[in-house]
Structures are given as structure tokens and as C-alpha cells.
Design a protein around this motif. Sequence first.
Motif, PDB file in Angstrom:
ATOM      1  N   ALA A   8      -5.685  -4.469   4.674  1.00 11.62           N
ATOM      2  CA  ALA A   8      -4.241  -4.711   4.582  1.00 11.62           C
ATOM      3  C   ALA A   8      -3.987  -5.659   3.409  1.00 11.62           C
ATOM      4  O   ALA A   8      -4.306  -6.838   3.475  1.00 11.62           O
ATOM      5  CB  ALA A   8      -3.722  -5.298   5.882  1.00 11.62           C
ATOM      6  N   PHE A   9      -3.403  -5.143   2.341  1.00 11.90           N
ATOM      7  CA  PHE A   9      -3.164  -5.948   1.148  1.00 11.90           C
ATOM      8  C   PHE A   9      -1.867  -6.751   1.228  1.00 11.90           C
ATOM      9  O   PHE A   9      -1.606  -7.582   0.364  1.00 11.90           O
ATOM     10  CB  PHE A   9      -3.117  -5.053  -0.094  1.00 11.90           C
ATOM     11  N   GLY A  10      -1.024  -6.495   2.217  1.00 10.94           N
ATOM     12  CA  GLY A  10       0.263  -7.182   2.292  1.00 10.94           C
ATOM     13  C   GLY A  10       1.142  -6.796   1.112  1.00 10.94           C
ATOM     14  O   GLY A  10       1.169  -5.643   0.672  1.00 10.94           O
ATOM     15  N   GLY A  11       1.857  -7.798   0.574  1.00 12.48           N
ATOM     16  CA  GLY A  11       2.768  -7.516  -0.540  1.00 12.48           C
ATOM     17  C   GLY A  11       2.080  -6.961  -1.764  1.00 12.48           C
ATOM     18  O   GLY A  11       2.687  -6.203  -2.536  1.00 12.48           O
ATOM     19  N   ILE A  12       0.807  -7.291  -1.965  1.00 10.40           N
ATOM     20  CA  ILE A  12       0.055  -6.758  -3.114  1.00 10.40           C
ATOM     21  C   ILE A  12      -0.049  -5.240  -3.019  1.00 10.40           C
ATOM     22  O   ILE A  12      -0.042  -4.527  -4.035  1.00 10.40           O
ATOM     23  CB  ILE A  12      -1.347  -7.394  -3.177  1.00 10.40           C
ATOM     24  N   GLY A  13      -0.125  -4.730  -1.804  1.00 12.45           N
ATOM     25  CA  GLY A  13      -0.205  -3.282  -1.608  1.00 12.45           C
ATOM     26  C   GLY A  13       0.996  -2.542  -2.152  1.00 12.45           C
ATOM     27  O   GLY A  13       0.895  -1.375  -2.548  1.00 12.45           O
ATOM     28  N   ALA A  14       2.162  -3.214  -2.194  1.00  8.65           N
ATOM     29  CA  ALA A  14       3.362  -2.588  -2.759  1.00  8.65           C
ATOM     30  C   ALA A  14       3.178  -2.344  -4.253  1.00  8.65           C
ATOM     31  O   ALA A  14       3.668  -1.346  -4.793  1.00  8.65           O
ATOM     32  CB  ALA A  14       4.583  -3.466  -2.511  1.00  8.65           C
ATOM     33  N   GLY A  15       2.479  -3.246  -4.927  1.00  8.46           N
ATOM     34  CA  GLY A  15       2.189  -3.060  -6.353  1.00  8.46           C
ATOM     35  C   GLY A  15       1.256  -1.881  -6.583  1.00  8.46           C
ATOM     36  O   GLY A  15       1.459  -1.094  -7.511  1.00  8.46           O
ATOM     37  N   ILE A  16       0.227  -1.761  -5.743  1.00  5.74           N
ATOM     38  CA  ILE A  16      -0.704  -0.631  -5.849  1.00  5.74           C
ATOM     39  C   ILE A  16       0.046   0.677  -5.637  1.00  5.74           C
ATOM     40  O   ILE A  16      -0.130   1.645  -6.393  1.00  5.74           O
ATOM     41  CB  ILE A  16      -1.833  -0.768  -4.817  1.00  5.74           C
ATOM     42  N   ALA A  17       0.894   0.713  -4.616  1.00  2.00           N
ATOM     43  CA  ALA A  17       1.650   1.933  -4.302  1.00  2.00           C
ATOM     44  C   ALA A  17       2.568   2.331  -5.454  1.00  2.00           C
ATOM     45  O   ALA A  17       2.678   3.518  -5.807  1.00  2.00           O
ATOM     46  CB  ALA A  17       2.465   1.719  -3.029  1.00  2.00           C
ATOM     47  N   SER A  18       3.233   1.356  -6.062  1.00  2.00           N
ATOM     48  CA  SER A  18       4.147   1.652  -7.168  1.00  2.00           C
ATOM     49  C   SER A  18       3.388   2.197  -8.373  1.00  2.00           C
ATOM     50  O   SER A  18       3.847   3.140  -9.033  1.00  2.00           O
ATOM     51  CB  SER A  18       4.919   0.392  -7.568  1.00  2.00           C
ATOM     52  N   LEU A  37       6.037   9.920  -1.321  1.00  3.65           N
ATOM     53  CA  LEU A  37       4.653   9.525  -1.574  1.00  3.65           C
ATOM     54  C   LEU A  37       4.555   8.012  -1.734  1.00  3.65           C
ATOM     55  O   LEU A  37       3.597   7.380  -1.269  1.00  3.65           O
ATOM     56  CB  LEU A  37       4.120  10.224  -2.824  1.00  3.65           C
ATOM     57  N   ASN A  38       5.551   7.404  -2.396  1.00  3.20           N
ATOM     58  CA  ASN A  38       5.563   5.956  -2.562  1.00  3.20           C
ATOM     59  C   ASN A  38       5.635   5.247  -1.214  1.00  3.20           C
ATOM     60  O   ASN A  38       4.941   4.237  -0.987  1.00  3.20           O
ATOM     61  CB  ASN A  38       6.746   5.541  -3.441  1.00  3.20           C
ATOM     62  N   ILE A  39       6.468   5.753  -0.324  1.00  2.01           N
ATOM     63  CA  ILE A  39       6.582   5.159   1.021  1.00  2.01           C
ATOM     64  C   ILE A  39       5.248   5.281   1.765  1.00  2.01           C
ATOM     65  O   ILE A  39       4.794   4.336   2.420  1.00  2.01           O
ATOM     66  CB  ILE A  39       7.721   5.830   1.811  1.00  2.01           C
ATOM     67  N   LEU A  40       4.625   6.443   1.648  1.00  5.42           N
ATOM     68  CA  LEU A  40       3.325   6.654   2.284  1.00  5.42           C
ATOM     69  C   LEU A  40       2.277   5.696   1.715  1.00  5.42           C
ATOM     70  O   LEU A  40       1.505   5.077   2.471  1.00  5.42           O
ATOM     71  CB  LEU A  40       2.876   8.102   2.080  1.00  5.42           C
ATOM     72  N   PHE A  41       2.255   5.561   0.383  1.00  9.22           N
ATOM     73  CA  PHE A  41       1.305   4.640  -0.245  1.00  9.22           C
ATOM     74  C   PHE A  41       1.560   3.200   0.210  1.00  9.22           C
ATOM     75  O   PHE A  41       0.621   2.427   0.440  1.00  9.22           O
ATOM     76  CB  PHE A  41       1.404   4.720  -1.771  1.00  9.22           C
ATOM     77  N   ASN A  42       2.832   2.818   0.322  1.00 13.47           N
ATOM     78  CA  ASN A  42       3.164   1.481   0.824  1.00 13.47           C
ATOM     79  C   ASN A  42       2.568   1.258   2.214  1.00 13.47           C
ATOM     80  O   ASN A  42       1.961   0.223   2.497  1.00 13.47           O
ATOM     81  CB  ASN A  42       4.686   1.297   0.898  1.00 13.47           C
TER      82      ASN A  42
END
Length: 451
Positions: A190-200, A173-178
Motif C-alpha cells: 500500500a503506497f498511500g498517496g504515492i500510489g496516486a502518482g504511480i497511477a497517474s 483505468l486510472n481509478i483502477l490503478f489508484n
Amino acid sequence: MYPTKTLQEKIRLFMIILIPILITQVSMYAMNFFDTIMSGKAGAADLAGVAIGSSLWVPVQMGVVGILMAMSPIVAQLTGAKEADKIPFTVQQGMYLSIALGVVVSIVGAFLIDPILSMMDLEDRVRHVAKYYIITIGLGMIPFFIYNLLRSYIDGLGHTRISMAIILISLPLNILFNYIFIFGKLGLPAFGGIGAGIASALTFVINFLLSIWIVHYVRPFREHRIFRNFLKPALKEWLSQLRLGIPIGFSIFFEVSIFSAVTFMLSVYSTNTIAAHQAAINFASFLYMIPLSIAMTLTISVGFEVGAKRFIDAKAYSYLGILSGVMIAFVAGAILYIFDDQVARLYSENPEVISLTKQFLFYAIFFQFADAFGAPVQGILRGYKDVNITFWMSLFSYWLIGLPSGWILANYTSLDAFGYWLGLIVGLSAGAITLFGRMQYLQKKMINKFS
């Protein structure tokens, strides 16, 4: 957990506990691993921003998780001493403490993010990604802390496969959210690196909900009735857990934050150098999950035997774990040496970043050995609840030996940025040696006292 008599029985039980913890830790770190790789595909600035953001978030995260890890030796020793009736109260108070720590970290972080980032010489895009990566991942902070408290309780009982199941559900699910938030899918920007924070943050909430459901409904945890008959917060119990947890947390913080300090010092170099450093440290940390898993297994097994006052058995588990860590270090070193180019290309397509990453990975080979020896020893000492001396040893080895020697090597030799990594090797090695000496002293003392 159960008593063992022969070495064969110990090896079997050790592996039964270790393998699920290893899968859990590797899967948990895989979230950060995929955050880094997928952010790198969005651009070098996004990778560097996530590197800086992680360098601020991860030491705090691991420090608090280290405090909450005190639950594992507490539960293991209560189980070994046949005092399981005390466990529900202890876990409830640990949950209250998790929430309180989350609130404190959130308040302090809100005031410090901008001043810290302003002190660093960063490109505007890198600073923007770093700031909002921290803010978004912080939204899942309290669920993350409660999940880790419950995980320490579950693992302390020896049911490590439960933690494994939770993380194996949440990792995909984390990979999908990323994929959705970094690259802008399903109509989202496209949030870029910020999207990784949202996914986590979303993944932390899922882990939190799964752990609550399991503890409430699944045997043997439901028999402890953790979520029934809640008692009021008891500050005395909080202090008792903090006396054990704070030295653990700060020991982990000092070890993890030295890597963050190096990242900060590297901020004076180019964005490509920061990106390469982050790529190399990310993969090396991924391999570190193996000795860390051994350390967590040793905390449970040694803690159980110490609680039952079987100190000869505790010593046997200790050396079994150390030997396992050293053997695995050779495998990890070989992977870094043989597959350096393939590893570097996972993170970036930029030729300069790839070249620099390969050079950083060469130094990572050597501190893998220090980690593989030192991490299990720390786990052993936690099993004995001997944590205060490890706190001071960690502070001295990492911050008074490792970091200064790295700064000298980087600024007064031709090693340049790589001098910081050689300093890491020196600090980690010093920590491993001093902790091993403490372990031998403690084991001899306990065996002589109770034999």
C-alpha cells in the motif's frame, strides 16, 4: 470546423465542439479528483502530502501544457486560411518541442524538489508523500506532454470527440490503478498517496499510446501523415511556436500557481487545515473545468474565423461563450452552497477537516464567477493569437494584486487562513476585468481594420 451564417448555426457548432471538450476536461480532472479523494481515505497525512505534491507539479504541468496549447490556434487558423499543407511540419516540430520541454523540466525538478520541500514546515510523513508523489508522476511527464500536443492538434481541427474517447478509455483505468497502488492490491504494498502518482504516470502513458495510434491510423488525421517522413528538428519553428505558446503557458502558470502559493503559505497551519484547503480547492477546480472547456472551444472557433478574416463572426462566438460561462457560474455556485456538506465528506471522515472544508467552499462560490467570466475571455484572446498582453495582465492581477491582498487579509484580519481565499477572489476578478477590456479593444480594432 466550417463557416456559419446564423446565430442558431453558431450555437449548434459551438455545442458540437464544446461538449466533447467538456467531457474530456472533466474526465482529465477527475483523475486528480480521484487521486485526492482516494488519498484522503488513506489518511490526512497522505491527503496533505498529495496536496503539497500537486501544488508543485500542477503549475509546471499546466504551464507546459499551456505552451503546447499554441498548437490549437495555429492549426485552427491554418485550416481557416486553407493552408492545411503546413500542418504536418508544424505538428512534428511541436512533438520535438514537447520532448525538449519534458527533458528540461525533469532536470530542473531533480535539483529543486528537496530544497523546496525543506523550506516548508511539514510533518515527516507529509513531506515523504509529497516528494515521491512528484517523482512517480514525473515518470509519465514526457508521454503526457506529447499527448497534449497531439490533443491540441486534434482539437484544432475541430474533432474534439476523439480527445473525449481517449480520456473516457483511460479514466476507469486510472481509478483502477489508484485502487491497486494506494491501497495495496494484487500483492503490491500500500503506497498511500504515492500510489496516486504511480497511477497517474501509467495513465499518461496509455493516453500517449492511444493518441499516436489515432493520429497514425484514423481519418482525417492519417491524411496528414504526421508519423511518416519525419523532418529534422527546426529551431526556427520551435521559436515560432514558443513565441505564441510561452505567453499562454505563463498566463496559465500564473493563474494556477497562485493556488499553489496559497497552499505553501498554509503550510504553517495544521495538517487538517492543509487537507481541508486541498479538498475544497480540488472540488472548486473540478467545477472550473466547465469555463476552461468553454475557453478552449472559443480558441478553436474564434481562431478559425480569424484565420478566414471573418471578424464579425469571431465576435459573435466570443459573446456566446462569455454568456455561457456566466450562466454556468450560477449553477456551480448553487452546487457549492447546497451540497457543501456532501462534498466535504467525499474527501475525509475527520470532523475538523469536514468543518474547515465547508468554510473554504463558501469562498469558492465567489471566485467561480470570476473564473466563469475570465477563462472564456482568455480563450478568445488566444484565438486571436493575442497572448503577450494577457501574460502581463495575468502576472499583475494574480501575483501583484491577488496574493499580496490575501496575505494581508490572512495576517492582519480575523479571517486567518480564509483570508488567502478572499485574496484569490480579488486577483481573479481583477484579471477578468482587465482581460475583458483588452478583448473589446482588439475586436473593435480588427473589425474597423478589415470592414
